[in-house]
Design an enzyme around this catalytic site. Structure first.
Site, PDB file in Angstrom:
ATOM      1  N   TYR A 104       0.837  -1.186   0.000  1.00  0.00           N
ATOM      2  CA  TYR A 104       0.000   0.000   0.000  1.00  0.00           C
ATOM      3  C   TYR A 104       0.878   1.243   0.000  1.00  0.00           C
ATOM      4  O   TYR A 104       1.910   1.268  -0.638  1.00  0.00           O
ATOM      5  CB  TYR A 104      -1.003  -0.054   1.171  1.00  0.00           C
ATOM      6  CG  TYR A 104      -2.163   0.881   0.912  1.00  0.00           C
ATOM      7  CD1 TYR A 104      -2.971   0.703  -0.206  1.00  0.00           C
ATOM      8  CD2 TYR A 104      -2.423   1.959   1.741  1.00  0.00           C
ATOM      9  CE1 TYR A 104      -4.013   1.566  -0.489  1.00  0.00           C
ATOM     10  CE2 TYR A 104      -3.464   2.825   1.471  1.00  0.00           C
ATOM     11  CZ  TYR A 104      -4.250   2.628   0.353  1.00  0.00           C
ATOM     12  OH  TYR A 104      -5.263   3.498   0.072  1.00  0.00           O
ATOM     13  N   ARG A 157      -9.499  10.932  -6.938  1.00  0.00           N
ATOM     14  CA  ARG A 157      -8.588  11.567  -5.982  1.00  0.00           C
ATOM     15  C   ARG A 157      -7.753  10.482  -5.323  1.00  0.00           C
ATOM     16  O   ARG A 157      -7.921  10.174  -4.151  1.00  0.00           O
ATOM     17  CB  ARG A 157      -9.379  12.355  -4.943  1.00  0.00           C
ATOM     18  CG  ARG A 157      -8.563  13.389  -4.195  1.00  0.00           C
ATOM     19  CD  ARG A 157      -9.224  13.777  -2.885  1.00  0.00           C
ATOM     20  NE  ARG A 157      -9.247  12.646  -1.954  1.00  0.00           N
ATOM     21  CZ  ARG A 157      -9.905  12.660  -0.802  1.00  0.00           C
ATOM     22  NH1 ARG A 157     -10.636  13.686  -0.463  1.00  0.00           N
ATOM     23  NH2 ARG A 157      -9.860  11.601   0.002  1.00  0.00           N
ATOM     24  N   LYS A 175      -5.987  -2.107  -0.552  1.00  0.00           N
ATOM     25  CA  LYS A 175      -6.774  -2.032   0.683  1.00  0.00           C
ATOM     26  C   LYS A 175      -7.270  -3.411   1.096  1.00  0.00           C
ATOM     27  O   LYS A 175      -7.209  -3.788   2.281  1.00  0.00           O
ATOM     28  CB  LYS A 175      -7.966  -1.100   0.483  1.00  0.00           C
ATOM     29  CG  LYS A 175      -7.609   0.375   0.386  1.00  0.00           C
ATOM     30  CD  LYS A 175      -7.530   1.010   1.758  1.00  0.00           C
ATOM     31  CE  LYS A 175      -7.288   2.507   1.658  1.00  0.00           C
ATOM     32  NZ  LYS A 175      -7.256   3.176   2.961  1.00  0.00           N
ATOM     33  N   GLU A 246     -13.701   4.714  -1.596  1.00  0.00           N
ATOM     34  CA  GLU A 246     -12.288   5.039  -1.464  1.00  0.00           C
ATOM     35  C   GLU A 246     -11.833   6.018  -2.545  1.00  0.00           C
ATOM     36  O   GLU A 246     -12.046   5.784  -3.732  1.00  0.00           O
ATOM     37  CB  GLU A 246     -11.463   3.745  -1.576  1.00  0.00           C
ATOM     38  CG  GLU A 246     -10.053   3.869  -1.086  1.00  0.00           C
ATOM     39  CD  GLU A 246      -9.968   4.042   0.415  1.00  0.00           C
ATOM     40  OE1 GLU A 246      -9.179   4.907   0.848  1.00  0.00           O
ATOM     41  OE2 GLU A 246     -10.668   3.319   1.153  1.00  0.00           O
ATOM     42  N   ASP A 247     -11.226   7.118  -2.124  1.00  0.00           N
ATOM     43  CA  ASP A 247     -10.565   8.060  -3.030  1.00  0.00           C
ATOM     44  C   ASP A 247     -11.498   8.653  -4.087  1.00  0.00           C
ATOM     45  O   ASP A 247     -11.141   8.780  -5.263  1.00  0.00           O
ATOM     46  CB  ASP A 247      -9.350   7.405  -3.691  1.00  0.00           C
ATOM     47  CG  ASP A 247      -8.209   7.212  -2.689  1.00  0.00           C
ATOM     48  OD1 ASP A 247      -8.390   7.583  -1.515  1.00  0.00           O
ATOM     49  OD2 ASP A 247      -7.145   6.704  -3.071  1.00  0.00           O
ATOM     50  N   ASP A 269     -13.802   5.462   3.720  1.00  0.00           N
ATOM     51  CA  ASP A 269     -12.561   5.351   4.497  1.00  0.00           C
ATOM     52  C   ASP A 269     -11.820   6.676   4.580  1.00  0.00           C
ATOM     53  O   ASP A 269     -11.213   6.988   5.603  1.00  0.00           O
ATOM     54  CB  ASP A 269     -11.666   4.279   3.886  1.00  0.00           C
ATOM     55  CG  ASP A 269     -10.425   4.022   4.726  1.00  0.00           C
ATOM     56  OD1 ASP A 269     -10.579   3.779   5.931  1.00  0.00           O
ATOM     57  OD2 ASP A 269      -9.310   4.072   4.180  1.00  0.00           O
ATOM     58  N   ASP A 270     -11.847   7.467   3.523  1.00  0.00           N
ATOM     59  CA  ASP A 270     -11.145   8.752   3.540  1.00  0.00           C
ATOM     60  C   ASP A 270     -11.764   9.704   4.554  1.00  0.00           C
ATOM     61  O   ASP A 270     -11.061  10.532   5.139  1.00  0.00           O
ATOM     62  CB  ASP A 270     -11.183   9.394   2.152  1.00  0.00           C
ATOM     63  CG  ASP A 270     -10.599   8.490   1.092  1.00  0.00           C
ATOM     64  OD1 ASP A 270      -9.428   8.107   1.232  1.00  0.00           O
ATOM     65  OD2 ASP A 270     -11.316   8.139   0.145  1.00  0.00           O
ATOM     66  N   ASN A 409      -1.039  11.749   1.868  1.00  0.00           N
ATOM     67  CA  ASN A 409      -0.356  10.631   1.216  1.00  0.00           C
ATOM     68  C   ASN A 409      -0.205  10.907  -0.275  1.00  0.00           C
ATOM     69  O   ASN A 409      -1.011  11.630  -0.844  1.00  0.00           O
ATOM     70  CB  ASN A 409      -1.175   9.340   1.393  1.00  0.00           C
ATOM     71  CG  ASN A 409      -0.991   8.722   2.751  1.00  0.00           C
ATOM     72  OD1 ASN A 409       0.108   8.706   3.279  1.00  0.00           O
ATOM     73  ND2 ASN A 409      -2.070   8.209   3.322  1.00  0.00           N
TER      74      ASN A 409
END
Length: 550
Positions: A104, A157, A175, A246-247, A269-270, A409
């Site tokens: 990851y 993103r 993930k 996610e993202d 999750d973000d 990140n």
């Protein structure tokens, strides 16, 4: 009710010979015994030696450790996952601290950027918006029919790297690998998905090796209708499945979460995972500073969904400690490229409004630090080097032990490096970053930077949901997870400046968090399975172990 321990499925009688060696879930490679080789038509297809799993792991470790390039290590592991799934997880679980940065962040960021150039074999499900009306048909092509945990991105993103389109598939794959390696979620119950709605990254559109739709991003009603069809298809095909978003870009992440959070088992999750790991770090930090959560003031660099998610969970923790919720939210201020979010600004989104400050405009982050006098600053901007020397020195003047979390990140996007924060604060800062940094030597002391990675949250959350077959995911579950992480930080860890459990203990730490969250799921009446006398036993019995079938 305790479920049987999940391990790799036994090989069906009809799968033999070369076909068996090409099945990643059933392949044992050189661990097939001589008896198995004779019975399954494998003689001559393998070298004569029979090796234990431990020797296979050692061989892969030697291969990977001899490589200098992390992307090459990533590719070696990806190839292993496609060839021998049991061995892949045995390798990851043998040394999670060493392999997490490869599988990851930060390595996965480079893998996503170069996805079309390093693509080897497909993994997961790709749902292009050109297939609207047929999403269920495409999803049903996935061979495993009992999907319990699904990670999905639209690639807009990716970490702090921006729009990577279909290349974002590396994120769900990574993930879910960590859900298994760090918390034992069975891989056969996991599914990575990309919603390909195009990309606005011109470099990708011009790249002949780009693997996604060659069109600009679809927005608005057409986009949301596509998401709606996807969610409906998941519910029909996999009724016990949790969807982890996610993202996604802020423009979609917040509305999607608000649309579905009270209807299906889902979380972002973000927004929520990042909030949980940040709060965990703060709770542990307060054991170092000997302060209360209600004494804190936080200033966020970045005002997107991650910032507001963290700010809201901190506010809920403050409210749980007796503070009025509105006062708690006023103690969490947001700063973006247009300055501090204040009441006079006309560009404030609805999801940001609870944290708007009733004060005069402030245009620089340094001025905001000097005016608001925060006890902690948290970076979720995706822009590197914005925690300047003046900012860190001011935080150190205001606080004996300033809390400084540059969370963006991958490493290249971090608001400051560990060495910068430690040196500019004379080693007094309580530091945590999103991606790993090496230890720092300062005045004869060795300072070990904390990594406030979501890996402490989402795998444990996935295991709790999997074991209980939870119907919903609530904010209270993330509060519980944060507390469960913080309580595992020992006094010895705190004395060394650590505010998260050591990554070498990530598996046991995750199971502890999963047990606490599962207990909360039962308390809230959200489980689909009967409540057992021993929730910990339920979690342990649900864990996947990378053991070859006998």
């Amino acid at each position: 009710m305790n479920a049987p321990s999940r391990t790799t499925a036994s090989a069906p009688e009809h799968l033999t010979g070369y076909d068996l060696l090409r099945n990643p879930r059933l392949n044992k490679g050189t661990s097939f015994t001589q008896t198995e080789r004779r019975a399954l038509g494998l003689e001559g297809l393998l070298p004569p030696a029979v090796l234990s799993t431990e020797l296979q792991v050692a061989r892969r470790h030697d291969e990977i450790s001899s490589l200098d390039d992390d992307l090459q290590k990533y590719l070696v592991l990806s190839d292993l996952q496609a060839r021998n799934e049991t061995l892949y997880y045995a390798v990851l679980m043998s040394d999670p601290a060493a392999y997490m940065p490869i599988v990851y962040t930060p390595t996965v960021g480079e893998a996503c950027q170069k996805f079309g150039h390093i693509f080897r074999q497909p993994r997961g499900i790709y749902l292009p918006i050109s297939a609207r009306g047929r999403v269920k048909e495409l999803l049903s092509n996935w061979p495993d029919k009992d999907v319990r945990f699904l990670v999905v991105t639209d690639g807009e993103r990716i970490l702090g790297l921006g729009d990577l389109g279909a290349g974002g598939m590396g994120i769900p794959i990574g993930k879910l690998s960590l859900c298994t390696a760090c918390a034992g979620v069975p891989p056969q119950n996991c599914l990575p998905v990309v919603l390909d709605v195009g990309t606005n990254n011109q470099a990708l559109l011009d790249d002949p090796l780009y693997l996604g739709l060659r069109q600009g991003r679809v927005r608005g009603d057409e986009y949301m209708a596509f998401v709606e069809e996807f969610v409906a298809a998941v519910q029909q095909l996999y009724p016990k499945c949790c969807i982890q978003w996610e993202d996604f870009g802020n423009i979609n992440a917040v509305p999607i979460l608000e649309r579905y959070r009270n209807e299906i088992c889902t979380f972002n999750d973000d927004i929520q995972g990042t909030a949980g790991v940040a709060l965990a770090g703060i709770l542990a930090s307060l054991r170092i500073t000997k302060q209360k959560i209600t004494d804190q003031r936080f200033l966020f660099l970045g005002a997107g969904s991650a910032a507001t998610g963290i700010a809201e969970l901190i506010s809920q923790a403050m409210a749980g400690a007796g503070m009025d919720i509105d006062e708690a939210r006023r103690r969490n201020a947001l700063f973006d490229l247009n300055g501090l979010l204040v009441t006079s600004r006309k560009d404030v989104a609805d999801f940001q409004r609870p944290f708007v400050q009733d004060r005069s405009p402030i245009s620089t982050f340094l001025e905001a630090v000097r005016t608001l006098k925060p006890t902690g600053i948290i970076g979720v901007s995706g822009v590197p080097k914005l925690f300047t020397r003046e900012v860190i020195e001011t935080m150190a003047e205001l606080n004996r032990r300033p809390i400084i979390f540059p969370y963006s990140n991958p490493t290249s996007r971090s608001e400051a490096t560990a060495e910068e924060v430690y040196r500019w604060s004379d080693g007094r800062a309580i530091f945590a970053s999103g991606s790993p940094f090496p230890p720092v030597e300062l005045d004869g002391r060795k300072l070990v930077p904390n990594q406030g990675n979501n890996v402490y949250i989402f795998p444990a959350m996935a295991m709790a949901i999997f074991a209980t077959e939870a119907k919903r995911v609530t904010e209270d579950m993330f509060l519980t997870a944060a507390q469960a992480i913080a309580e595992q930080v020992s006094e010895e860890n705190l004395a060394a400046g650590l505010i998260y459990p050591p990554r070498e203990r990530i598996f046991s730490a995750s199971l502890h968090v999963a047990e606490r969250v599962a207990a909360r799921i039962f308390e809230q009446g959200l489980a689909r399975v009967p409540q057992p006398d021993d929730v910990g036993a339920l979690i342990r019995s649900s864990v996947y172990r990378p053991v070859y079938p006998v």
